[in-house]
Design an enzyme around this catalytic site. Sequence first.
Site, PDB file in Angstrom:
ATOM      1  N   GLU A 468       0.824  -1.212   0.000  1.00  0.00           N
ATOM      2  CA  GLU A 468       0.000   0.000   0.000  1.00  0.00           C
ATOM      3  C   GLU A 468       0.857   1.261   0.000  1.00  0.00           C
ATOM      4  OE1 GLU A 468      -3.067  -0.155  -0.564  1.00  0.00           O
ATOM      5  OE2 GLU A 468      -3.575  -2.213  -0.047  1.00  0.00           O
ATOM      6  N   HIS A 472       1.606   1.234  -4.150  1.00  0.00           N
ATOM      7  CA  HIS A 472       0.713   2.217  -4.766  1.00  0.00           C
ATOM      8  C   HIS A 472       1.203   3.646  -4.546  1.00  0.00           C
ATOM      9  CE1 HIS A 472      -1.999  -0.843  -5.936  1.00  0.00           C
ATOM     10  NE2 HIS A 472      -2.400  -1.155  -4.722  1.00  0.00           N
TER      11      HIS A 472
HETATM   12 ZN    ZN Z   1      -3.391  -2.792  -4.068  1.00  0.00          ZN
END
Ligand code: ZN
Length: 741
Positions: A468, A472
């Site tokens: 995360e 991302h």
């Molecule tokens: Zn993801």
Amino acid sequence: METILYSRRMTDLSQYTLSNETGICLLDCEVAFNSLTDKEQCYSHYISQASFSGGLIVLLQTSPESPGIFVLLQRVFRAQSISDLETVATQNGLTKEEFQAVLMYAAGFYCNMGNYKSFGDSKFIPNLPKEKMAKLILNSAAAAADPGGIQSLWNSVQSPMYSLEARDKELGLGEKGTTTYFSQNCDKRDGEIAQEFMNKMDLSPYNTRLFKTEDKSTSLPVYEIRLASVETAASGDIPGVKTENGLGEHQFTPADVAGPITFKVTRGDYSPLLKRVADNLNSAKEYAATENEVRMLEEYARSFTTGSLPAHKDGSRFWIKNRGPIVETYIGFIESYRDPYGVRGEFEGFAAVVNKKMSAKFASLVESAEHLLALLPWPVEYEKDKFLRPDFTSLDVLSFGGSGIPAGINIPNYDDIRQNEGFKNVSLGNVLTSGYKDTKITFLDDDDKELYIKLKLPSFEVQVGLHELLGHGSGKLFIKDEDGKFNFDQDNVKHTETEEKISSWYLPGETWDSKFSSVGSSYEECRAECVGLYLCLSSDVLKIFGHVGDSADDIIYINWLNMARAGLLALEFYSPETGAWRQAHMQARFCILRVMLEADEDFISITKTTGEDGKPDIRIKLDRTKITKVGKPAIGKYLRKLQVYKSTADVEEGKKMYDFYSDVNDNAKPHFLSLRETVLARKQPRKMFVQHHTTIQDGKVTLKNYEANSAGLIQSFVDRFSSPELDSEILALRDKDRPHF
Ligand code: ZN
């Protein structure tokens, strides 16, 4: 011949039903909830109400029959207790297993908010004959009280509820599957035309659906772009959208199309449900902790009321600034996984309570982020100019409305906000801890199994954190803005693969989602998963999570082994009939397994064996001594390519590479198509969660618990949605959509 056909059909059916053995667990948030003040409890109650009522929108985003099935189930289970209903079942000749199958179907339907799995996008039907299902429903107390009403509901859903025609088996566009994001007569080309129009008008697709009709006089298509909003008036301004780009009729000539085509921008999609969402957000305002939180809720409510996506972006801006709240929430049309075109958002909303101990670990990860980003396999120019340190907390979910509950979230999804203003990460702690307990472990050796059981959760915590935050959260998009200015040094930045100057970038109005469209979701998940694998090798990272020395090595090993095994399990989510992948994360993991296999002959081995039960089995092994020498450079090289194609908006090369690694065939060992049969035969049903229900009286909130079984899960939905008016609202929305499906 006969028997072969028969057994084939049987195998087939088991893929489209839910096993009575499916595990159901409580998404326990009681301790965290009890630690809240009265005011915080009230806040979380209204946010939960908003989230759950908004979650019902997913019924209308899944299949034409889902709204009717929902209302039917609600009416049947509301009218009598499950034990009473079981008596009706017995009297009507249903076996115990068949009655359990009814309960499991209902539980699965509620959890997925529709009759397609949120994880895997395949349809599921009740695991008992239709005639028996009919008998139960038509002899229930609900039918006794309103025979005509229940009969007509049953008539409207019984055929699609059981249909496994090719087009019904999976979600998809056009001939490929079912979708309600588009009218049934649309295909990919319609998606492209609408996208071109929306780019031109600077309209975001996140909160829209597309319906096509025909202009009888010209035989040209007419497209309706329907915005989600409480307001239904055909005229008026949408906040943040230029009047001339807003509601009403527009003529537009797409590239490669002769003559202008009519587009109608309308609003009012899901109106009554969004009214419930907005009302609850307004009630929550009274209990907000800060002025910032109030503004955030106001903007969300404004977005849902008027259909303005810019208002939702403004709400998201306040949300990013709302750092470290005790009660966290996010709500709206968020993830585009289930739009077959990959740009329309599915509704989700949640209320969650911060878990302080785990959050402290994530905070240290954020502290080290700049240093860790430098370890990633691309030049510094490919990284954002300034890493916008996000809030990263571990939360216990109190309520999650939508089609399924993820283990971690990195939002908002708006590229411009992410790149310039920031984002937030949340890890959903109680989803990880309750969902990953005692699952049966397939395809591993006994000695691996032991370590795997011991370390799966802690290694997954590391992976989710890295995925995360630095997955991302990393990487830059190269952009040329309206004034022709580049956000990177066009003279000096080199393409990492060709060593040449950068020759492609994002243009105004283009985003990652709109550019990479249907390949985008999985591609981005793959990038984030690779970052996790790559950075978990850092001893600094492992230390933050409390792992040093041999135990740190074990965490690395289990994380890599888990990824390889997940790549194998992923085959369940691939459909050979259509050649399509149905789950973004699982496709990503399969690609990673392919990259690992390609790295070196002896790094990963996948062998066909025979299990203790005498049936075909598989063993997957990973040589842990080669992770650093073989695995790391292979994943690093692949990850760098994923990044450079993303940064440079090079959808052509990016897609080519991603399609190559996504391809499932039997051309070479390990013969994935034939392995898939064994994976399917030994698959474990995905767990379902029972969530709490809250009620409020005189400013005091009460939290209700349920048993962790299908009956408890059903009861929680009966309690949550007890109002018959809601049934009528849902059916009215279904009827409004009906001409398009
Ligand atoms: Zn993801």
